[in-house]
Design a protein around this motif. Structure first.
Motif, mmCIF file in Angstrom:
data_model
loop_
_atom_site.group_PDB
_atom_site.id
_atom_site.type_symbol
_atom_site.label_atom_id
_atom_site.label_comp_id
_atom_site.label_asym_id
_atom_site.label_seq_id
_atom_site.Cartn_x
_atom_site.Cartn_y
_atom_site.Cartn_z
ATOM 1 N N ARG A 106 13.432 1.619 -11.108
ATOM 2 C CA ARG A 106 12.010 1.647 -10.772
ATOM 3 C C ARG A 106 11.341 2.822 -11.463
ATOM 4 N NH1 ARG A 106 10.665 -1.687 -6.388
ATOM 5 N NH2 ARG A 106 12.466 -2.396 -5.234
ATOM 6 N N ASP A 107 10.134 2.574 -11.996
ATOM 7 C CA ASP A 107 9.344 3.604 -12.657
ATOM 8 C C ASP A 107 7.963 3.628 -12.014
ATOM 9 O OD1 ASP A 107 7.978 5.320 -14.307
ATOM 10 O OD2 ASP A 107 8.139 4.067 -16.102
ATOM 11 N N SER A 108 7.651 4.701 -11.289
ATOM 12 C CA SER A 108 6.352 4.835 -10.617
ATOM 13 C C SER A 108 5.514 5.930 -11.260
ATOM 14 C CB SER A 108 6.568 5.138 -9.133
ATOM 15 O OG SER A 108 7.283 4.106 -8.518
ATOM 16 N N SER A 109 5.708 6.176 -12.535
ATOM 17 C CA SER A 109 5.004 7.269 -13.209
ATOM 18 C C SER A 109 3.525 6.974 -13.431
ATOM 19 C CB SER A 109 5.677 7.595 -14.545
ATOM 20 O OG SER A 109 5.637 6.469 -15.388
ATOM 21 N N ALA A 120 9.417 -2.258 -12.310
ATOM 22 C CA ALA A 120 10.805 -2.403 -11.864
ATOM 23 C C ALA A 120 11.552 -3.304 -12.845
ATOM 24 C CB ALA A 120 10.864 -2.985 -10.466
ATOM 25 N N ARG A 121 12.741 -2.883 -13.206
ATOM 26 C CA ARG A 121 13.599 -3.681 -14.071
ATOM 27 C C ARG A 121 14.887 -3.953 -13.311
ATOM 28 N NH1 ARG A 121 11.164 0.069 -17.207
ATOM 29 N NH2 ARG A 121 9.897 -0.716 -18.913
ATOM 30 N N GLN A 122 15.269 -5.198 -13.314
ATOM 31 C CA GLN A 122 16.443 -5.599 -12.549
ATOM 32 C C GLN A 122 17.395 -6.372 -13.448
ATOM 33 O OE1 GLN A 122 15.965 -7.306 -8.501
ATOM 34 N NE2 GLN A 122 16.620 -9.187 -9.478
ATOM 35 N N THR A 123 18.675 -6.065 -13.347
ATOM 36 C CA THR A 123 19.698 -6.796 -14.076
ATOM 37 C C THR A 123 20.608 -7.466 -13.060
ATOM 38 O OG1 THR A 123 19.631 -5.153 -15.842
ATOM 39 C CG2 THR A 123 21.534 -6.620 -15.792
#
Length: 132
Positions: free
Chosen positions: A52-55, A62-65
């Motif tokens: 997750r990137d909340s910058s 969100a990137r999910q593998t």
């Protein structure tokens, strides 16, 4: 005169320890259990990585593998916001909402270029998902 052959065994030579057949059976079964537990059941998926990137303000990326073991005619997709095996024709035709990717109370809409979908919550919050 030829040298005499030594028929005596060396005292410093090591021998393989003799193991019972029960020992080898336990080793074999343990190995098979370890191999089997690493496999997914057909038609199931598991999340391998979540980032997750909340910058950015008001935005979370969100990137999910996921790792899936899909049956013939299926491919990895999303159902109810979780990885799942879905009909391969849904992905081929890019009819993303047919795999029911959003939660029960959310509405699903295709993006204009069919590169993904949006899930709209009752309060107006929108989650956008793009397929790779």
């Amino acid at each position: 005169m030829a040298p005499a052959l030594r028929l005596t065994k060396r005292k410093d030579a090591s021998h393989w320890p003799r193991m019972s057949s029960t020992f080898w059976a336990v080793i074999l079964l343990t190995s098979l259990l370890i191999i089997y537990c690493g496999q997914l059941a057909a038609g199931t998926c598991e999340i391998v990585m979540l980032d997750r990137d909340s910058s950015q303000p008001r935005r979370t990326i969100a990137r999910q593998t996921a790792r899936c073991a899909c049956k013939k005619g299926q491919i990895a997709g999303t159902t109810r916001a979780m990885p799942a095996c879905v009909d391969a024709s849904i992905v081929r035709m890019k009819q993303w909402c047919e795999m029911v990717p959003c939660l029960e109370d959310e509405g699903c809409d295709l993006l204009i270029n069919k590169s993904g979908w949006t899930c709209t919550q009752p309060g107006g919050r929108v989650k956008t998902t793009t397929a790779l």
